[in-house]
Design a protein around this motif. Structure first.
Motif, PDB file in Angstrom:
ATOM      1  N   LEU A 421       0.833  -1.203   0.000  1.00  0.00           N
ATOM      2  CA  LEU A 421       0.000   0.000   0.000  1.00  0.00           C
ATOM      3  C   LEU A 421       0.868   1.254   0.000  1.00  0.00           C
ATOM      4  N   VAL A 422       1.869   1.256   0.872  1.00  0.00           N
ATOM      5  CA  VAL A 422       2.754   2.416   0.974  1.00  0.00           C
ATOM      6  C   VAL A 422       3.573   2.557  -0.314  1.00  0.00           C
ATOM      7  N   GLY A 423       3.971   1.405  -0.870  1.00  0.00           N
ATOM      8  CA  GLY A 423       4.774   1.421  -2.092  1.00  0.00           C
ATOM      9  C   GLY A 423       4.031   1.959  -3.293  1.00  0.00           C
ATOM     10  N   SER A 424       2.709   1.842  -3.305  1.00  0.00           N
ATOM     11  CA  SER A 424       1.961   2.296  -4.468  1.00  0.00           C
ATOM     12  C   SER A 424       1.370   3.698  -4.272  1.00  0.00           C
ATOM     13  N   SER A 425       1.730   4.349  -3.169  1.00  0.00           N
ATOM     14  CA  SER A 425       1.183   5.684  -2.892  1.00  0.00           C
ATOM     15  C   SER A 425       1.832   6.756  -3.755  1.00  0.00           C
ATOM     16  N   ASP A 426       1.042   7.723  -4.250  1.00  0.00           N
ATOM     17  CA  ASP A 426       1.659   8.836  -4.995  1.00  0.00           C
ATOM     18  C   ASP A 426       2.139   9.911  -4.037  1.00  0.00           C
ATOM     19  N   LEU A 427       1.610   9.905  -2.826  1.00  0.00           N
ATOM     20  CA  LEU A 427       1.995  10.970  -1.898  1.00  0.00           C
ATOM     21  C   LEU A 427       3.335  10.680  -1.221  1.00  0.00           C
ATOM     22  N   VAL A 428       3.626   9.391  -1.006  1.00  0.00           N
ATOM     23  CA  VAL A 428       4.857   9.041  -0.289  1.00  0.00           C
ATOM     24  C   VAL A 428       6.108   9.638  -0.948  1.00  0.00           C
ATOM     25  N   PRO A 429       6.272   9.481  -2.284  1.00  0.00           N
ATOM     26  CA  PRO A 429       7.476  10.066  -2.889  1.00  0.00           C
ATOM     27  C   PRO A 429       7.529  11.593  -2.732  1.00  0.00           C
ATOM     28  N   ARG A 430       6.356  12.195  -2.705  1.00  0.00           N
ATOM     29  CA  ARG A 430       6.309  13.657  -2.610  1.00  0.00           C
ATOM     30  C   ARG A 430       6.676  14.157  -1.206  1.00  0.00           C
ATOM     31  N   TYR A 431       6.250  13.421  -0.191  1.00  0.00           N
ATOM     32  CA  TYR A 431       6.425  13.938   1.165  1.00  0.00           C
ATOM     33  C   TYR A 431       7.561  13.301   1.959  1.00  0.00           C
ATOM     34  N   ASN A 432       8.046  12.152   1.504  1.00  0.00           N
ATOM     35  CA  ASN A 432       8.984  11.459   2.383  1.00  0.00           C
ATOM     36  C   ASN A 432      10.461  11.698   2.113  1.00  0.00           C
ATOM     37  N   GLN A 433      10.783  12.729   1.323  1.00  0.00           N
ATOM     38  CA  GLN A 433      12.202  13.054   1.195  1.00  0.00           C
ATOM     39  C   GLN A 433      12.535  14.010   2.319  1.00  0.00           C
ATOM     40  N   ASP A 434      13.724  13.838   2.861  1.00  0.00           N
ATOM     41  CA  ASP A 434      14.144  14.778   3.897  1.00  0.00           C
ATOM     42  C   ASP A 434      14.647  16.048   3.244  1.00  0.00           C
ATOM     43  N   VAL A 435      14.066  17.149   3.642  1.00  0.00           N
ATOM     44  CA  VAL A 435      14.477  18.441   3.111  1.00  0.00           C
ATOM     45  C   VAL A 435      15.075  19.199   4.277  1.00  0.00           C
ATOM     46  N   ASP A 436      16.213  19.794   4.089  1.00  0.00           N
ATOM     47  CA  ASP A 436      16.737  20.663   5.144  1.00  0.00           C
ATOM     48  C   ASP A 436      17.272  21.913   4.484  1.00  0.00           C
ATOM     49  N   ARG A 437      16.349  22.761   4.066  1.00  0.00           N
ATOM     50  CA  ARG A 437      16.818  23.951   3.364  1.00  0.00           C
ATOM     51  C   ARG A 437      17.306  24.969   4.369  1.00  0.00           C
ATOM     52  N   GLU A 438      17.969  25.974   3.874  1.00  0.00           N
ATOM     53  CA  GLU A 438      18.586  26.943   4.769  1.00  0.00           C
ATOM     54  C   GLU A 438      17.530  27.636   5.616  1.00  0.00           C
ATOM     55  N   SER A 439      17.750  27.608   6.913  1.00  0.00           N
ATOM     56  CA  SER A 439      16.789  28.213   7.826  1.00  0.00           C
ATOM     57  C   SER A 439      17.553  28.889   8.947  1.00  0.00           C
ATOM     58  N   ALA A 440      16.826  29.270   9.997  1.00  0.00           N
ATOM     59  CA  ALA A 440      17.415  30.065  11.076  1.00  0.00           C
ATOM     60  C   ALA A 440      18.752  29.495  11.544  1.00  0.00           C
ATOM     61  N   PHE A 441      18.812  28.189  11.727  1.00  0.00           N
ATOM     62  CA  PHE A 441      20.029  27.551  12.237  1.00  0.00           C
ATOM     63  C   PHE A 441      21.243  27.889  11.368  1.00  0.00           C
ATOM     64  N   GLU A 442      21.112  27.619  10.071  1.00  0.00           N
ATOM     65  CA  GLU A 442      22.236  27.835   9.170  1.00  0.00           C
ATOM     66  C   GLU A 442      22.537  29.326   8.998  1.00  0.00           C
ATOM     67  N   ILE A 443      21.472  30.113   8.872  1.00  0.00           N
ATOM     68  CA  ILE A 443      21.674  31.544   8.624  1.00  0.00           C
ATOM     69  C   ILE A 443      22.413  32.191   9.796  1.00  0.00           C
ATOM     70  N   LEU A 444      21.948  31.890  11.014  1.00  0.00           N
ATOM     71  CA  LEU A 444      22.601  32.480  12.182  1.00  0.00           C
ATOM     72  C   LEU A 444      24.032  31.984  12.313  1.00  0.00           C
ATOM     73  N   ASN A 445      24.227  30.700  12.111  1.00  0.00           N
ATOM     74  CA  ASN A 445      25.586  30.155  12.208  1.00  0.00           C
ATOM     75  C   ASN A 445      26.529  30.809  11.206  1.00  0.00           C
ATOM     76  N   ARG A 446      26.052  30.924   9.979  1.00  0.00           N
ATOM     77  CA  ARG A 446      26.908  31.487   8.937  1.00  0.00           C
ATOM     78  C   ARG A 446      27.247  32.935   9.246  1.00  0.00           C
ATOM     79  N   LYS A 447      26.226  33.688   9.666  1.00  0.00           N
ATOM     80  CA  LYS A 447      26.449  35.098   9.976  1.00  0.00           C
ATOM     81  C   LYS A 447      27.435  35.250  11.119  1.00  0.00           C
ATOM     82  N   MET A 448      27.310  34.379  12.104  1.00  0.00           N
ATOM     83  CA  MET A 448      28.214  34.454  13.249  1.00  0.00           C
ATOM     84  C   MET A 448      29.646  34.140  12.829  1.00  0.00           C
TER      85      MET A 448
END
Ligand SMILES: Nc1ncnc2c1ncn2[C@@H]1O[C@H](COP(=O)(O)OP(=O)(O)O)[C@@H](O)[C@H]1O
Ligand SMILES: [Mg+2]
Length: 510
Positions: A421-448
């Motif tokens: 069931l999970v293997g045939s889902s169209d939503l799983v490929p869309r939502y189950n990738q780990d995304v870690d785009r630049e956010s407060a953590f990276e921005i503050l670290n870089r600026k510091m």
């Protein structure tokens, strides 16, 4: 006219429908299931919420399964919060046996077993579409609730969100939240003091500790991207409503996480869905099993918000159904808003039980055909006292009902069925990738880091002097942050277009 004929007539008079309806079962009088006493629930009033109550083992979950099935067949999608993990069987056909065929014959419905379109979802380790939300979207009120913060600490969280909103620091996950909290008591201390006044370091420390506790409960799986678009709950497949089962077996012991999560979904739906007006059927129905977990732990403030959202969400075409042992688990203000009531048997072991039964009986329409409190304690499994709202919004006659059997499997899926069931889902490929785009953590670290490098170049002597130098630069640092990140925003959390909704959570509307 015999008493039975009178009862059938009385039922029919209360259930005259011009639009479509679902069949829940048939009426029982004096122990006999009557043919011609069909219990119908109009689709039109299924956005008026409901309650499915009863002692353990009396048939609540099967009733929920039956209603979700019938809705799916009418093209209405639903979301099921599955705390015991017993609903996955909806994806597979049921098995006919004498018991089921006999029951169907009494009710006058054909037993037509089939599997229905199911999407498995989870907020934890369970397989299925990962439901996620960013900390920004979750908002300060829910974050404070989930962390169990006092009013001073809530103030700090409110400040963090305001600061991040104005300075365009995306708060995606708990790592970001922790980094900003660290920032406001360290590098950003002076700037914060100028903008908001003194922030208590003790409060920040407590919040930090609570975030770590929350992470230990597995909450970091829930916070982050890809954040879930609640429009994906509203899907049909071959004309049948998709049933989204959110598997929550592993958060039963974490009621706070569960209640906050549920509220975040309700508020997100509320913020996202358009007004629906007077429709012939609901757009979506949400079923919450073990609902006492939602209400038992909510603060007064939060309860008021839940009540408000439940009242408002109706106009979006969304019906919310609570499944719980006794109606007293649900606050009166919520109970008063529920249109459909399905009350399975209650057990009268203690004085407290008997009191609950009297109170429950009072909540049902008076019937000349039943002594409600007696029926309440004597009903069999898969039987319930039922009253719905007819198309005019008037409660239908109270009926002791033999509930139809589910047409899907009354048992769970096997591990390989789940994988498939999970293997045939169209939503799983869309939502189950780990995304870690630049956010407060990276921005503050870089600026510091940049700041550090700059100061090293200037070859400053001691750390004390370095701090002294850094402070006046904070304002320009912040301006710099805003400029750069504004351009870099490409994800869904585009700040200019976001508004703070009813819970101070971000709307994901674009
Ligand atoms: N509508 C029904 N049709 C057929 N069997 C039912 C029905 N309702 C309950 N049962 C039987 O009773 C058992 C317990 O029902 P369940 O819904 O799991 O109870 P609860 O959720 O109240 O603890 C089921 O496993 C099933 O065998
Ligand atoms: Mg159950």
């Amino acid at each position: 006219m015999s008493q039975k004929e009178k009862f059938i007539q009385h039922l029919a008079d209360g259930q005259i429908y011009k639009k479509d309806h679902i069949i829940l079962g048939t009426g029982i009088l004096d122990g006999e299931a009557l043919s011609g006493a069909t219990i119908k629930i109009p689709l039109k009033t299924l956005n008026r919420h409901g309650l499915i109550a009863g002692a353990t083992g009396t048939g609540k979950t099967k009733t929920l399964q039956v209603i979700a099935e019938q809705l799916s067949l009418k093209g209405v999608p639903s979301v099921l919060m599955d705390l015991k993990g017993d609903l996955s069987g909806l994806a597979q056909p049921g098995h006919a046996n004498d018991f089921i065929l006999n029951r169907s014959a009494k009710i006058g419905v054909e037993y037509d077993p089939m599997g229905l379109p199911v999407e498995l979802m989870s907020i934890s380790k369970e397989k299925g579409v990962k439901l996620k939300a960013t900390v920004s979207e979750f908002g300060p009120v829910l974050i404070s609730q989930i962390l169990d913060l006092n009013s001073t600490q809530q103030g700090v969280i409110a400040l963090v969100f305001r600061y991040c909103d104005t300075h365009h620091l995306p708060l995606l996950d708990l790592k970001d939240l922790k980094r900003v909290l660290q920032f406001i008591t360290n590098e950003g201390k002076e700037a914060i003091k100028q903008e908001f006044g003194q922030v208590s370091a003790a409060s920040v420390n407590t919040i930090m500790r609570k975030i770590i506790e929350l992470e230990q409960q597995g909450a970091e799986r829930f916070f982050g991207e890809q954040s879930f678009d609640v429009n994906d709950f509203v899907r049909t497949k071959d004309g049948k409503g998709v049933i989204s089962i959110i598997r929550l077996t592993d958060i039963q012991s974490k009621p706070k996480l569960f209640s906050t999560f549920m509220l975040s979904i309700l508020s997100e739906i509320y913020e996202t869905f358009p007004e629906q007006g007077d429709a012939d059927k609901p757009k979506l129905c949400l079923f919450i099993d073990e609902a006492h977990l939602v209400f038992g732990n909510a603060s007064k403030d939060l309860l008021e918000k839940i009540e408000a959202i439940i009242k408002l969400i109706r106009s979006k075409g969304v019906g919310v159904y609570f499944c719980t042992q006794t109606p007293t688990d649900v606050p009166d203000s919520v109970l008063g808003q529920l249109g459909l009531k399905v009350q399975h048997a209650l057990r009268a072991f203690t004085a407290k039980d008997r009191k609950a039964i009297t109170k429950t009986a009072e909540n049902y329409p008076i019937s000349e055909f039943y002594k409600t409190s007696e029926v309440l304690t004597s009903m069999g499994i898969g039987e319930a006292l039922v009253t719905a709202l007819n198309e005019k919004g008037i409660p239908t006659p109270l009926a002791h009902t033999l509930v139809r059997a589910p047409i899907t499997r009354m048992d769970i899926l096997t591990a390989s069925e789940i994988d498939q069931l999970v293997g045939s889902s169209d939503l799983v490929p869309r939502y189950n990738q780990d995304v870690d785009r630049e956010s407060a953590f990276e921005i503050l670290n870089r600026k510091m880091d940049e700041l550090e490098a700059e100061q090293e170049k200037a070859n400053l002597p001691g750390p004390a002097a370095r701090t002294a130098r850094r402070t006046p630069q904070d304002q320009s640092l912040i301006e710099e942050l805003s400029k750069n990140t504004m351009v870099r925003q490409i994800g869904r959390t585009i700040f200019r277009e976001l508004t703070r909704g009813i819970l101070g959570s971000f709307s994901r509307k674009r």
